[in-house]
Design an enzyme around this catalytic site. Structure first.
Site, PDB file in Angstrom:
ATOM      1  N   CYS A 132     -18.698   0.435   7.870  1.00 41.52           N
ATOM      2  CA  CYS A 132     -18.967   1.252   9.062  1.00 41.52           C
ATOM      3  C   CYS A 132     -20.304   0.958   9.734  1.00 41.52           C
ATOM      4  CB  CYS A 132     -18.874   2.733   8.711  1.00 41.52           C
ATOM      5  SG  CYS A 132     -17.180   3.238   8.396  1.00 41.52           S
ATOM      6  N   GLU A 191     -14.207  10.763  12.846  1.00 40.72           N
ATOM      7  CA  GLU A 191     -14.303  11.149  11.435  1.00 40.72           C
ATOM      8  C   GLU A 191     -15.699  10.837  10.901  1.00 40.72           C
ATOM      9  OE1 GLU A 191     -12.084  12.702   9.296  1.00 40.72           O
ATOM     10  OE2 GLU A 191     -13.916  12.647   8.076  1.00 40.72           O
ATOM     11  N   THR A 237     -13.135   4.876  14.646  1.00 36.16           N
ATOM     12  CA  THR A 237     -14.379   4.783  15.422  1.00 36.16           C
ATOM     13  C   THR A 237     -14.199   3.716  16.495  1.00 36.16           C
ATOM     14  OG1 THR A 237     -15.588   5.363  13.426  1.00 36.16           O
ATOM     15  CG2 THR A 237     -16.862   4.366  15.224  1.00 36.16           C
ATOM     16  N   LYS A 275     -19.847   9.965  17.426  1.00 36.70           N
ATOM     17  CA  LYS A 275     -19.675   9.173  16.209  1.00 36.70           C
ATOM     18  C   LYS A 275     -20.650   7.994  16.174  1.00 36.70           C
ATOM     19  CE  LYS A 275     -18.128   7.425  12.482  1.00 36.70           C
ATOM     20  NZ  LYS A 275     -18.457   8.022  11.200  1.00 36.70           N
ATOM     21  N   LYS A 313       0.843  -1.196   0.000  1.00 36.66           N
ATOM     22  CA  LYS A 313       0.000   0.000   0.000  1.00 36.66           C
ATOM     23  C   LYS A 313       0.881   1.250   0.000  1.00 36.66           C
ATOM     24  CE  LYS A 313      -4.362  -0.331   1.986  1.00 36.66           C
ATOM     25  NZ  LYS A 313      -5.317  -0.393   3.063  1.00 36.66           N
TER      26      LYS A 313
HETATM   27  N1  NAD Z   1     -14.223   4.301   5.579  1.00 33.01           N
HETATM   28  C1  NAD Z   1     -15.033   5.222   6.038  1.00 33.01           C
HETATM   29  O1  NAD Z   1     -15.903   5.721   5.330  1.00 33.01           O
HETATM   30  C2  NAD Z   1     -14.910   5.708   7.452  1.00 33.01           C
HETATM   31  C3  NAD Z   1     -15.600   6.877   7.834  1.00 33.01           C
HETATM   32  C4  NAD Z   1     -15.503   7.317   9.144  1.00 33.01           C
HETATM   33  C5  NAD Z   1     -14.786   6.574  10.067  1.00 33.01           C
HETATM   34  N2  NAD Z   1     -14.151   5.438   9.674  1.00 33.01           N
HETATM   35  C6  NAD Z   1     -13.401   4.690  10.676  1.00 33.01           C
HETATM   36  O2  NAD Z   1     -12.035   4.883  10.373  1.00 33.01           O
HETATM   37  C7  NAD Z   1     -11.268   3.729  10.715  1.00 33.01           C
HETATM   38  C8  NAD Z   1     -10.510   3.240   9.496  1.00 33.01           C
HETATM   39  O3  NAD Z   1     -11.434   2.867   8.512  1.00 33.01           O
HETATM   40  P1  NAD Z   1     -11.012   2.584   6.994  1.00 33.01           P
HETATM   41  O4  NAD Z   1     -12.277   2.379   6.261  1.00 33.01           O
HETATM   42  O5  NAD Z   1     -10.060   3.614   6.547  1.00 33.01           O
HETATM   43  O6  NAD Z   1     -10.251   1.186   7.172  1.00 33.01           O
HETATM   44  P2  NAD Z   1      -9.204   0.507   6.167  1.00 33.01           P
HETATM   45  O7  NAD Z   1      -9.222  -0.930   6.491  1.00 33.01           O
HETATM   46  O8  NAD Z   1      -9.472   0.969   4.769  1.00 33.01           O
HETATM   47  O9  NAD Z   1      -7.788   1.141   6.586  1.00 33.01           O
HETATM   48  C9  NAD Z   1      -7.130   0.856   7.765  1.00 33.01           C
HETATM   49  C10 NAD Z   1      -5.634   0.858   7.478  1.00 33.01           C
HETATM   50  O10 NAD Z   1      -4.931   0.739   8.715  1.00 33.01           O
HETATM   51  C11 NAD Z   1      -3.785  -0.099   8.489  1.00 33.01           C
HETATM   52  N3  NAD Z   1      -3.318  -0.628   9.770  1.00 33.01           N
HETATM   53  C12 NAD Z   1      -3.823  -1.651  10.508  1.00 33.01           C
HETATM   54  N4  NAD Z   1      -3.103  -1.818  11.620  1.00 33.01           N
HETATM   55  C13 NAD Z   1      -2.121  -0.893  11.601  1.00 33.01           C
HETATM   56  C14 NAD Z   1      -1.058  -0.558  12.483  1.00 33.01           C
HETATM   57  N5  NAD Z   1      -0.878  -1.209  13.631  1.00 33.01           N
HETATM   58  N6  NAD Z   1      -0.236   0.441  12.131  1.00 33.01           N
HETATM   59  C15 NAD Z   1      -0.392   1.118  10.976  1.00 33.01           C
HETATM   60  N7  NAD Z   1      -1.392   0.850  10.109  1.00 33.01           N
HETATM   61  C16 NAD Z   1      -2.241  -0.142  10.415  1.00 33.01           C
HETATM   62  C17 NAD Z   1      -4.295  -1.144   7.538  1.00 33.01           C
HETATM   63  O11 NAD Z   1      -3.228  -1.779   6.863  1.00 33.01           O
HETATM   64  C18 NAD Z   1      -5.188  -0.303   6.609  1.00 33.01           C
HETATM   65  O12 NAD Z   1      -4.457   0.190   5.498  1.00 33.01           O
HETATM   66  C19 NAD Z   1     -12.279   2.736  11.271  1.00 33.01           C
HETATM   67  O13 NAD Z   1     -12.341   2.867  12.660  1.00 33.01           O
HETATM   68  C20 NAD Z   1     -13.587   3.195  10.652  1.00 33.01           C
HETATM   69  O14 NAD Z   1     -14.705   2.793  11.408  1.00 33.01           O
HETATM   70  C21 NAD Z   1     -14.179   5.005   8.391  1.00 33.01           C
END
Ligand code: NAD
Length: 455
Positions: free
Chosen positions: A280, A159, A129, A224, A37
């Site tokens: 989510c 977020e 979240t 949230k 990535k």
């Molecule tokens: N996707 C959305 O629309 C959205 C909106 C608001 C809130 N959120 C919240 O944001 C958070 C992330 O969601 P997302 O959709 O981006 O998830 P995602 O799975 O797309 O991304 C998470 C990233 O974190 C990385 N990761 C995991 N463990 C790690 C570590 N120890 N160190 C560094 N990187 C690490 C993963 O490799 C991945 O690339 C969640 O809590 C989600 O509920 C997401």
């Protein structure tokens, strides 16, 4: 000196946040544990589909011709700790396997990896979240593990971005919520530091009028999860009305339009269909119920169980409608599925109602062919046994029934007369109430939709 910002976890949320922070003028270092990535991001390629994100990224990623060079990526926590004034934690918080509760192991791993490398004064800002109570616990964990000189502090800044509109939502948020330790606690040396730093980070949206709301940790965490619960409830409400409409020969589309004229209700999120999904809403309402149970407040959220089950019922109902449409059995029947992602303008297939319906039909013996404008690669990875087509037209070729399951604009713009020429039977089921029934019927199709009369 401009603030230096790091973003830990560069998925849907983190990659967008990192690019947006660079756009706002900060020096940014993004980190992920997935080296592939990070390699993609370094080349200015977005690991997922999100409108406008690639342009934003390429405008700032160091090494790309003409970029500001403000945005870099790494896999090294040591580098992140030495670089940043502010560290945004954006890692995933999925549902625990076999449980409703949130799996906090990724957040905990990120904090544990970061803390020992904080060699300069640092504000850590959680964006993931999380269940209420997490921030207070993580703040202790952070101070215990960070070197004394780091003067490490935690804020929680949930977020609210919507996939498909993530760039716009991050640069122009409709509100900025900040949970800090200081509220209600006796003044400390750091009094107000977290708030002041975050006001600096978000100075541009604040100047545009985005409300900046400061509160304690638990309230910020609850903002949230309660916002997501409200949205999920609104969707399930109209889907429950669709069930009643079906029983009573009513039309849920007209009903939604009419109740939506009441400003207190509003029109948004009132489109009946096969319900919500994605990474989510489903896991967040379940984690919220689980956490309320731990806190002894489970009764307050029992309604969310109903919200969840109305939502999941819709998927099963869509399968039943499709089975009825092909005469009671899927055996030997070709089913075209338009849409694989959980919503349009995204390639995200996590808990996608469309793929769930496609999978159920496949298990019941139907020959399913899926087409999605952006979600094909992710869908094939998750459901390799389904059939896939290169276009809507190819998916519909030979089909006994066509299911419209994700409301992409491309599907609204299809010419039903052209599709009619290649389908075996002209039957379309609109799982999103987004197609124009008159247009399809005019082209000879039998059009049916959830919550609407057949005529
Ligand atoms: N996707 C959305 O629309 C959205 C909106 C608001 C809130 N959120 C919240 O944001 C958070 C992330 O969601 P997302 O959709 O981006 O998830 P995602 O799975 O797309 O991304 C998470 C990233 O974190 C990385 N990761 C995991 N463990 C790690 C570590 N120890 N160190 C560094 N990187 C690490 C993963 O490799 C991945 O690339 C969640 O809590 C989600 O509920 C997401």
């Amino acid at each position: 000196m401009a603030l230096k910002i790091t973003v830990i976890g560069t998925g849907y949320l983190g990659a967008t946040h990192a690019a947006a922070m660079a756009e706002l003028g900060f020096e940014v270092l993004g980190l992920d544990v997935q080296p592939e990535k990070i390699e993609m991001l370094r080349r200015g390629e977005v690991p997922m589909y999100e409108p406008g994100l690639e342009e934003l990224l390429r405008r700032h990623v160091a090494g790309i011709e003409g970029s500001t060079g403000r945005l870099r990526f790494t896999t090294s926590y040591e580098e992140v700790g030495a670089f940043g004034d502010i560290h945004f934690v954006c890692v995933n918080t999925p549902q625990k396997h076999g449980e409703y509760a949130c799996d906090m192991s990724y957040v905990e791993a990120a904090f544990d990896a970061l803390a020992p490398h904080l060699t300069r004064p640092a504000l850590v800002v959680g964006k993931s979240t999380v269940p209420v109570g997490s921030a207070a616990r993580l703040a202790q964990r952070l101070t215990a593990a960070a070197p004394a000189g780091a003067d490490a502090e935690l804020a929680w800044n949930p977020e609210f971005l919507r996939e498909g509109l993530a760039v716009q939502d991050t640069l122009h948020p409709d509100r900025i919520v900040v949970g800090v330790a200081g509220v209600g606690a006796p003044p400390s040396d750091n009094w107000g530091r977290a708030e002041a730093l975050l006001r600096e980070v978000y100075a541009a949206p604040i100047a545009e009028g985005s409300p900046f709301v400061v509160m304690d940790y638990p309230t910020a965490e609850l903002v949230k999860t309660s916002a997501n619960s409200f949205l999920a409830t609104k969707i399930s409400f109209i889907n429950a009305m669709a069930e009643v409409c079906e029983a009573a020969d009513g039309d849920v589309v007209k009903l939604a339009e009419a109740i939506g004229h009441d400003e207190r209700i509003g029109k948004k999120f009132l489109r009946a269909g096969i319900g919500f999904g994605g990474g989510c809403l489903p896991k967040d309402i379940r984690a919220f119920m689980a956490r309320a149970g731990e806190l002894g407040a489970d009764q307050a959220l029992t309604f969310l169980r109903e919200v969840d089950s109305i939502n999941m019922r819709r998927r099963g109902h869509m399968v039943e409608l499709a089975r009825d449409a092909v005469g009671g059995s899927f055996l030997g029947m070709r089913v075209a599925v338009l849409g694989a992602t959980f919503k349009p303008d995204s390639d995200d297939v996590r808990d996608s109602p469309a793929l769930n319906v496609a999978g159920q039909i496949h298990l019941q013996g139907g020959q399913v062919t899926v087409y999605d404008p952006k979600g094909m690669v992710n869908a094939q990875r998750l459901f390799p046994t389904l059939g896939y087509a290169e276009s809507a037209l190819e998916a519909v070729r030979g089909a006994h029934v066509v299911l419209h399951l994700t409301e992409w604009r491309e599907f609204r713009e299809l010419d039903p007369a052209v599709l009619a020429e290649v389908a075996t039977e002209r039957r379309v089921l609109d799982g999103r109430n987004a197609l124009d029934p008159a247009l399809w019927r005019k082209a000879g199709w039998t059009y049916r939709a959830l919550g609407r009369p057949n005529a």
